[in-house]
Scaffold this motif. Structure first.
Motif, PDB file in Angstrom:
ATOM      1  N   ALA A   1      -9.629  38.795  -4.732  1.00  0.00           N
ATOM      2  CA  ALA A   1     -10.517  39.488  -3.411  1.00  0.00           C
ATOM      3  C   ALA A   1     -10.595  40.902  -3.473  1.00  0.00           C
TER       4      ALA A   1
ATOM      5  N   CYS B   1     -12.823  31.473  -6.188  1.00  0.00           N
ATOM      6  CA  CYS B   1     -12.728  32.565  -5.682  1.00  0.00           C
ATOM      7  C   CYS B   1     -11.915  31.567  -4.911  1.00  0.00           C
TER       8      CYS B   1
ATOM      9  N   GLY C   1     -12.647  31.533   0.527  1.00  0.00           N
ATOM     10  CA  GLY C   1     -13.543  32.053  -0.877  1.00  0.00           C
ATOM     11  C   GLY C   1     -14.681  30.531  -1.464  1.00  0.00           C
TER      12      GLY C   1
ATOM     13  N   TRP D   1     -11.561  38.375   1.557  1.00  0.00           N
ATOM     14  CA  TRP D   1     -12.709  38.620   0.630  1.00  0.00           C
ATOM     15  C   TRP D   1     -13.914  39.127   2.152  1.00  0.00           C
TER      16      TRP D   1
ATOM     17  N   ALA E   1     -19.042  41.729   0.697  1.00  0.00           N
ATOM     18  CA  ALA E   1     -17.889  40.943  -0.044  1.00  0.00           C
ATOM     19  C   ALA E   1     -19.016  40.225  -0.794  1.00  0.00           C
TER      20      ALA E   1
END
Length: 215
Positions: A54, A23, A115, A67, A85
């Motif tokens: 994202a 991420c 992330g 995100w 998210a």
């Protein structure tokens, strides 16, 4: 294979025994963090690396993604948006599992900066425990919320630069205290003279952690 988030997929072999979902940070994308996957892939040939974008276009950098929104938000607003998210990342994790016929203990999360924040929140709250999590330069978004909603205890390694001026090193120290209070036995590493980035030592440390957990 279809995924609810656009993603960059990388693997070296034809057999997939594990998956690592990476991420990216605020304003980045899956291709950015796939640099980490390219470093690791030759050492983990049976592992699929999945690097999603994202779910939202970044307000500060429209060519990248976020995100959740971090700009001009209260702590409650950030938590509320992070929960959206989190739901999307959970769905994505389940898609990676189903599409590749993997079990929960064959899934790992890696997150950098924002992330890392969403990965920590998601991994600890999942009722289906993933194998492990590596967090670079991140923090716990809301310790009060997380404490009340812990469901899983994956293996965790948190790393941080000591001169990070984006997410200060105190964030790692606070996370370490949180996990100690919650009886987690986690790994941490602080890099000297390191700003907001993943140093080469962080890549090699992360690789060894994944190899240990993917026995």
């Amino acid at each position: 294979m279809t995924y609810s988030l656009k993603a960059t997929l990388i693997n070296s072999g034809s057999i997939i025994k594990n998956a690592v979902i990476l991420c990216h940070g605020y304003g980045g994308d899956g291709k950015d963090i796939s640099i980490v996957a390219h470093y690791w892939k030759n050492f983990l040939p049976d592992t699929l690396f999945v690097c999603p974008d994202a779910p939202e276009v970044c307000k500060v950098n429209p060519s990248g993604f976020q995100w959740f929104d971090l700009m001009d938000q209260t702590e409650d607003e950030i938590l509320s948006k992070s929960l959206i998210a989190e739901k999307k990342l959970n769905k994505f994790i389940d898609e990676v599992k189903a599409n590749n016929k993997l079990k929960d203990d064959q899934i790992s999360l890696v997150g950098f900066s924002q992330g890392c924040m969403i990965s920590l929140q998601t991994a600890l709250k999942r009722k289906d425990k993933i194998k492990c999590l590596i967090g670079y330069s991140g923090k716990i978004l809301n310790s009060h919320h997380l404490r009340k909603n812990i469901n899983s205890r994956p293996e965790i390694y948190l790393m941080h630069g000591d001169i990070d001026n984006v997410v200060p090193i105190n964030s790692l120290l606070e996370a370490k205290e949180f996990f100690s209070n919650e009886k987690y036995n986690i790994n941490t590493k602080i890099f000297k003279n390191c700003e907001h980035r993943i140093p080469t030592e962080g890549l090699s440390t992360g690789l060894e952690f994944l190899k240990k957990n993917f026995v």
